[in-house]
Design an enzyme around this catalytic site. Sequence first.
Site, PDB file in Angstrom:
ATOM      1  N   VAL A   1       6.179  39.367   1.906  1.00  0.00           N
ATOM      2  CA  VAL A   1       6.511  39.011   0.607  1.00  0.00           C
ATOM      3  C   VAL A   1       5.555  38.118  -0.014  1.00  0.00           C
ATOM      4  CG1 VAL A   1       8.460  38.659  -1.023  1.00  0.00           C
ATOM      5  CG2 VAL A   1       9.029  39.724   1.172  1.00  0.00           C
TER       6      VAL A   1
ATOM      7  N   ASN B   1      20.616  33.752   2.540  1.00  0.00           N
ATOM      8  CA  ASN B   1      19.258  33.755   2.387  1.00  0.00           C
ATOM      9  C   ASN B   1      18.324  32.629   3.056  1.00  0.00           C
ATOM     10  OD1 ASN B   1      16.562  34.695   1.055  1.00  0.00           O
ATOM     11  ND2 ASN B   1      16.989  32.633   0.219  1.00  0.00           N
TER      12      ASN B   1
ATOM     13  N   ILE C   1      12.551  34.934  -2.312  1.00  0.00           N
ATOM     14  CA  ILE C   1      13.699  35.993  -2.564  1.00  0.00           C
ATOM     15  C   ILE C   1      14.825  35.640  -3.013  1.00  0.00           C
ATOM     16  CG2 ILE C   1      14.965  37.680  -1.241  1.00  0.00           C
ATOM     17  CD1 ILE C   1      12.586  37.883   0.529  1.00  0.00           C
TER      18      ILE C   1
ATOM     19  N   TYR D   1      11.171  32.960  15.534  1.00  0.00           N
ATOM     20  CA  TYR D   1      11.493  33.551  14.254  1.00  0.00           C
ATOM     21  C   TYR D   1      12.106  35.005  14.464  1.00  0.00           C
ATOM     22  CZ  TYR D   1      11.249  35.373   9.327  1.00  0.00           C
ATOM     23  OH  TYR D   1      11.458  35.906   8.293  1.00  0.00           O
TER      24      TYR D   1
ATOM     25  N   ASP E   1      23.512  21.214   2.418  1.00  0.00           N
ATOM     26  CA  ASP E   1      22.670  21.565   3.402  1.00  0.00           C
ATOM     27  C   ASP E   1      23.734  22.610   4.206  1.00  0.00           C
ATOM     28  OD1 ASP E   1      21.197  21.943   5.780  1.00  0.00           O
ATOM     29  OD2 ASP E   1      20.793  19.892   6.045  1.00  0.00           O
TER      30      ASP E   1
END
Length: 294
Positions: free
Chosen positions: A218, A120, A47, A185, A93
């Site tokens: 996705v 993202n 993405i 998550y 990072d």
Amino acid sequence: MKNSTASWRSLFWPWWSPASPQDVMVARRAVAHLRPAVVITGGGSGIGLALARRFLQAGHDTVLVGRNAAKLEAAARYLKPEKGAAVTTVVCDVNEPEALQTINAHLAKAGLYLDVLVNNAGMGLSGPFLNQSQQDIARLISINIAALTRLMHAVLPDMLARQRGGVLNVASLGADVPGPNQAAYYASKSFVVSLTEAVASEYSGQGVRISALLPGPVDTAFHEEMGADGALYRLALPSMTADSVARSAYRNFMFGTRVIVPGISNIFFYVALRILPHTITVPLVYWLLRRPEA
């Protein structure tokens, strides 16, 4: 009377306190010699890469941030400059406390300043909660929550001072329901959406877009990397391409949509998850997310 009206407004509408025109002019003049840039963390693939392509096509200078230099360079070669907009890479990072300083230093060298931040970068974990190591859970929290929050908190003051720019936080459709077999998550994405909506409300009307993107499944390598490619949801739920998600995200972000749900079917699922009780949705999600071997 004028002062009492101002006091009344500050009591009930504290967001009605934009910077003065003079302060905005000073803030904008401070970066007048630089070009505005869109900075995308985790921009080397999926993405993030699709969003970079969309912003470039619209004429925005775009900066890809990630830890893998070779991956970023390959992404930059794939994107290529468009409509006079350039693509730049920064090896960094986002977990590091000094990540923004590193990014800003590279931007300054390239004659850019951070105008839009796309948070993202992220990671997922699949399988029962106790099957995950404490190290992996800590890293997920660090990337998905701590780094995103830290970057957002750091960039907003300058954006608000200039009364322009924005933050797009990439979350997940799973933010609206507990996710058995991807518990940490899903919980991390719930945090992202809650934070985004709250901060967007606090600073509404001050020229800065603050949005959360909630994609469903996705077709990227993300599911395989988190060990979820064998889960039922990969077969039962419709998937979108990263480009389709990016098109919807860009259009809605520029329009100022606070919560962006790309795809008609995902909008249906989003509404259903918000209406149906957890007694129905959580067992269903458990079934969808369960891996055959778990």
